[in-house]
Design a protein around this motif. Structure first.
Motif, PDB file in Angstrom:
ATOM      1  N   HIS A 160     -10.637  -8.305  15.432  1.00 14.22           N
ATOM      2  CA  HIS A 160     -10.938  -8.012  14.030  1.00 14.22           C
ATOM      3  C   HIS A 160      -9.765  -7.253  13.427  1.00 14.22           C
ATOM      4  O   HIS A 160      -9.256  -6.303  14.032  1.00 14.22           O
ATOM      5  CB  HIS A 160     -12.219  -7.178  13.924  1.00 14.22           C
ATOM      6  N   TRP A 161      -9.344  -7.699  12.240  1.00 13.79           N
ATOM      7  CA  TRP A 161      -8.201  -7.097  11.565  1.00 13.79           C
ATOM      8  C   TRP A 161      -8.616  -6.643  10.173  1.00 13.79           C
ATOM      9  O   TRP A 161      -9.338  -7.358   9.471  1.00 13.79           O
ATOM     10  CB  TRP A 161      -7.055  -8.100  11.455  1.00 13.79           C
ATOM     11  N   VAL A 162      -8.162  -5.475   9.786  1.00 13.82           N
ATOM     12  CA  VAL A 162      -8.482  -4.923   8.470  1.00 13.82           C
ATOM     13  C   VAL A 162      -7.204  -4.814   7.657  1.00 13.82           C
ATOM     14  O   VAL A 162      -6.221  -4.207   8.103  1.00 13.82           O
ATOM     15  CB  VAL A 162      -9.153  -3.544   8.593  1.00 13.82           C
ATOM     16  N   ASP A 163      -7.203  -5.400   6.463  1.00 19.86           N
ATOM     17  CA  ASP A 163      -6.057  -5.345   5.558  1.00 19.86           C
ATOM     18  C   ASP A 163      -6.003  -3.966   4.914  1.00 19.86           C
ATOM     19  O   ASP A 163      -6.902  -3.585   4.156  1.00 19.86           O
ATOM     20  CB  ASP A 163      -6.219  -6.424   4.488  1.00 19.86           C
ATOM     21  N   ILE A 164      -4.957  -3.188   5.205  1.00 19.36           N
ATOM     22  CA  ILE A 164      -4.857  -1.827   4.670  1.00 19.36           C
ATOM     23  C   ILE A 164      -3.761  -1.717   3.607  1.00 19.36           C
ATOM     24  O   ILE A 164      -3.293  -0.619   3.291  1.00 19.36           O
ATOM     25  CB  ILE A 164      -4.617  -0.793   5.788  1.00 19.36           C
ATOM     26  N   GLY A 165      -3.373  -2.840   3.048  1.00 17.84           N
ATOM     27  CA  GLY A 165      -2.276  -2.850   2.085  1.00 17.84           C
ATOM     28  C   GLY A 165      -2.486  -1.948   0.886  1.00 17.84           C
ATOM     29  O   GLY A 165      -1.522  -1.416   0.329  1.00 17.84           O
ATOM     30  N   ILE A 167       4.635   3.029   8.853  1.00 21.88           N
ATOM     31  CA  ILE A 167       3.286   2.477   8.750  1.00 21.88           C
ATOM     32  C   ILE A 167       3.352   1.003   8.371  1.00 21.88           C
ATOM     33  O   ILE A 167       2.642   0.163   8.945  1.00 21.88           O
ATOM     34  CB  ILE A 167       2.451   3.260   7.724  1.00 21.88           C
ATOM     35  N   ARG A 168       4.205   0.697   7.410  1.00 19.88           N
ATOM     36  CA  ARG A 168       4.326  -0.703   6.977  1.00 19.88           C
ATOM     37  C   ARG A 168       4.819  -1.588   8.115  1.00 19.88           C
ATOM     38  O   ARG A 168       4.315  -2.699   8.316  1.00 19.88           O
ATOM     39  CB  ARG A 168       5.264  -0.788   5.777  1.00 19.88           C
ATOM     40  N   GLU A 169       5.812  -1.112   8.857  1.00 19.24           N
ATOM     41  CA  GLU A 169       6.351  -1.915   9.961  1.00 19.24           C
ATOM     42  C   GLU A 169       5.293  -2.165  11.028  1.00 19.24           C
ATOM     43  O   GLU A 169       5.158  -3.294  11.532  1.00 19.24           O
ATOM     44  CB  GLU A 169       7.560  -1.208  10.559  1.00 19.24           C
ATOM     45  N   LYS A 170       4.550  -1.117  11.400  1.00 20.50           N
ATOM     46  CA  LYS A 170       3.478  -1.289  12.390  1.00 20.50           C
ATOM     47  C   LYS A 170       2.393  -2.227  11.853  1.00 20.50           C
ATOM     48  O   LYS A 170       1.855  -3.060  12.589  1.00 20.50           O
ATOM     49  CB  LYS A 170       2.869   0.064  12.723  1.00 20.50           C
ATOM     50  N   GLY A 171       2.057  -2.078  10.583  1.00 19.19           N
ATOM     51  CA  GLY A 171       1.017  -2.900   9.982  1.00 19.19           C
ATOM     52  C   GLY A 171       1.402  -4.355   9.868  1.00 19.19           C
ATOM     53  O   GLY A 171       0.557  -5.246   9.999  1.00 19.19           O
ATOM     54  N   ILE A 172       2.679  -4.604   9.611  1.00 15.03           N
ATOM     55  CA  ILE A 172       3.152  -5.987   9.534  1.00 15.03           C
ATOM     56  C   ILE A 172       2.994  -6.675  10.886  1.00 15.03           C
ATOM     57  O   ILE A 172       2.547  -7.815  10.977  1.00 15.03           O
ATOM     58  CB  ILE A 172       4.622  -6.019   9.067  1.00 15.03           C
ATOM     59  N   VAL A 173       3.361  -5.987  11.943  1.00 17.38           N
ATOM     60  CA  VAL A 173       3.215  -6.534  13.290  1.00 17.38           C
ATOM     61  C   VAL A 173       1.750  -6.801  13.606  1.00 17.38           C
ATOM     62  O   VAL A 173       1.382  -7.866  14.128  1.00 17.38           O
ATOM     63  CB  VAL A 173       3.830  -5.577  14.336  1.00 17.38           C
ATOM     64  N   PHE A 224      -2.056 -11.225   7.349  1.00 18.20           N
ATOM     65  CA  PHE A 224      -2.215 -10.001   6.577  1.00 18.20           C
ATOM     66  C   PHE A 224      -0.839  -9.354   6.444  1.00 18.20           C
ATOM     67  O   PHE A 224      -0.093  -9.261   7.419  1.00 18.20           O
ATOM     68  CB  PHE A 224      -3.160  -9.015   7.263  1.00 18.20           C
ATOM     69  N   LYS A 225      -0.508  -8.877   5.256  1.00 15.58           N
ATOM     70  CA  LYS A 225       0.787  -8.229   5.081  1.00 15.58           C
ATOM     71  C   LYS A 225       0.858  -6.936   5.891  1.00 15.58           C
ATOM     72  O   LYS A 225       1.858  -6.656   6.547  1.00 15.58           O
ATOM     73  CB  LYS A 225       1.035  -7.954   3.605  1.00 15.58           C
ATOM     74  N   ILE A 226      -0.207  -6.135   5.826  1.00 13.67           N
ATOM     75  CA  ILE A 226      -0.270  -4.868   6.559  1.00 13.67           C
ATOM     76  C   ILE A 226      -1.695  -4.705   7.074  1.00 13.67           C
ATOM     77  O   ILE A 226      -2.649  -4.775   6.290  1.00 13.67           O
ATOM     78  CB  ILE A 226       0.095  -3.666   5.657  1.00 13.67           C
ATOM     79  N   ALA A 227      -1.870  -4.475   8.370  1.00 13.14           N
ATOM     80  CA  ALA A 227      -3.223  -4.450   8.928  1.00 13.14           C
ATOM     81  C   ALA A 227      -3.349  -3.425  10.037  1.00 13.14           C
ATOM     82  O   ALA A 227      -2.357  -2.921  10.582  1.00 13.14           O
ATOM     83  CB  ALA A 227      -3.583  -5.829   9.477  1.00 13.14           C
ATOM     84  N   GLU A 228      -4.607  -3.103  10.360  1.00 12.99           N
ATOM     85  CA  GLU A 228      -4.970  -2.385  11.575  1.00 12.99           C
ATOM     86  C   GLU A 228      -5.879  -3.283  12.377  1.00 12.99           C
ATOM     87  O   GLU A 228      -6.708  -4.008  11.812  1.00 12.99           O
ATOM     88  CB  GLU A 228      -5.667  -1.061  11.229  1.00 12.99           C
TER      89      GLU A 228
END
Length: 236
Positions: free
Chosen positions: A181-186, A212-218, A225-229
């Motif tokens: 499960h991935w959450v978009d935190i953009g 944060i952006r770099e980790k979220g992109i990965v 998702f552009k940025i996620a957890e």
């Protein structure tokens, strides 16, 4: 089947959320964006911390007792930035010395029965190559406590003054190597960065927003998702 929806919680959802962590700043690093989104949705979010992070510095002029006080205050400030409603610290557990024991299981079970969360976030204790013993211990004790908190004959001495058994409906494991499960935190990256900046004793990064952006992109790349957890979700 992996879930890549933009919703924060999967069915059956829930209104009250408990985040069980080992140290101040764990939640902000690992699920701070998701916590901010849950608070924005009007969810009731609570933190439970096992330690105060008293070993989180190599400064010889900053003894563990003083650092613990600093980090507790930093955690309360960071939680406020994200919209967390309460922050609970257990007593008697030192950073780096947490073990998966019956006492910790019992104490987490009591908090679950007191707060009655629908959803619990915690460490994935089965993550391959997880090197921090506190993370492993807190994750496994939380899972065990969830199982015990719903049973009448587990820790019956806790069941008084309105405290009753309680069944959690969902677990979301963070720091996992088996995400589903991935959450978009953009929309909340700046809020997550602001919360992490509260932990001044732990980070001097000036580029924390970019980090944060770099980790979220990965984390979000595989599911566009552009940025996620990322989490491993398990419905009970």
């Amino acid at each position: 089947m992996p879930e890549s929806t933009s919703s924060v919680l999967l069915p059956p959802g829930g209104q009250r959320v408990l985040v069980v962590q080992a140290h101040p700043d764990d939640a902000e690093h690992l699920c701070g964006g998701t916590i901010a989104l849950l608070a924005r949705e009007g969810k009731e979010v609570h933190y439970l911390l096992v330690t105060r992070g008293d070993k989180g510095s190599d400064d010889l002029h900053l003894p563990p007792e003083q650092l613990a006080r600093i980090r507790e205050q930093e955690q309360r400030e960071a939680a406020s930035v994200l919209g967390v409603q309460s922050v609970i610290f257990l007593e008697g557990y030192s950073d780096g010395e947490v073990e998966p024991c019956l006492q910790l299981r019992r104490e987490i079970a009591l908090v679950i029965r007191q707060l009655r969360p629908d959803v619990v976030f915690t460490f994935d204790p089965w993550r391959k190559d997880e090197v921090h013993p506190d993370h492993r211990a807190v994750g496994i004790c939380t899972v065990d406590a969830i199982a015990c908190a719903r049973g009448l004959w587990y820790y019956p001495e806790q069941l008084h003054d309105g405290i009753t058994p309680h069944a959690v409906r969902q677990i979301y494991y963070f720091a996992t190597d088996r995400p589903n499960h991935w959450v978009d935190i953009g929309t909340v990256v700046e809020q997550k960065a602001a919360a992490l900046r509260c932990h001044a004793s732990q980070t001097s990064r000036k580029d924390i927003l970019q980090w944060i952006r770099e980790k979220g992109i990965v984390a979000g790349a595989e599911h566009k998702f552009k940025i996620a957890e990322a989490f491993h979700h398990h419905a009970l």
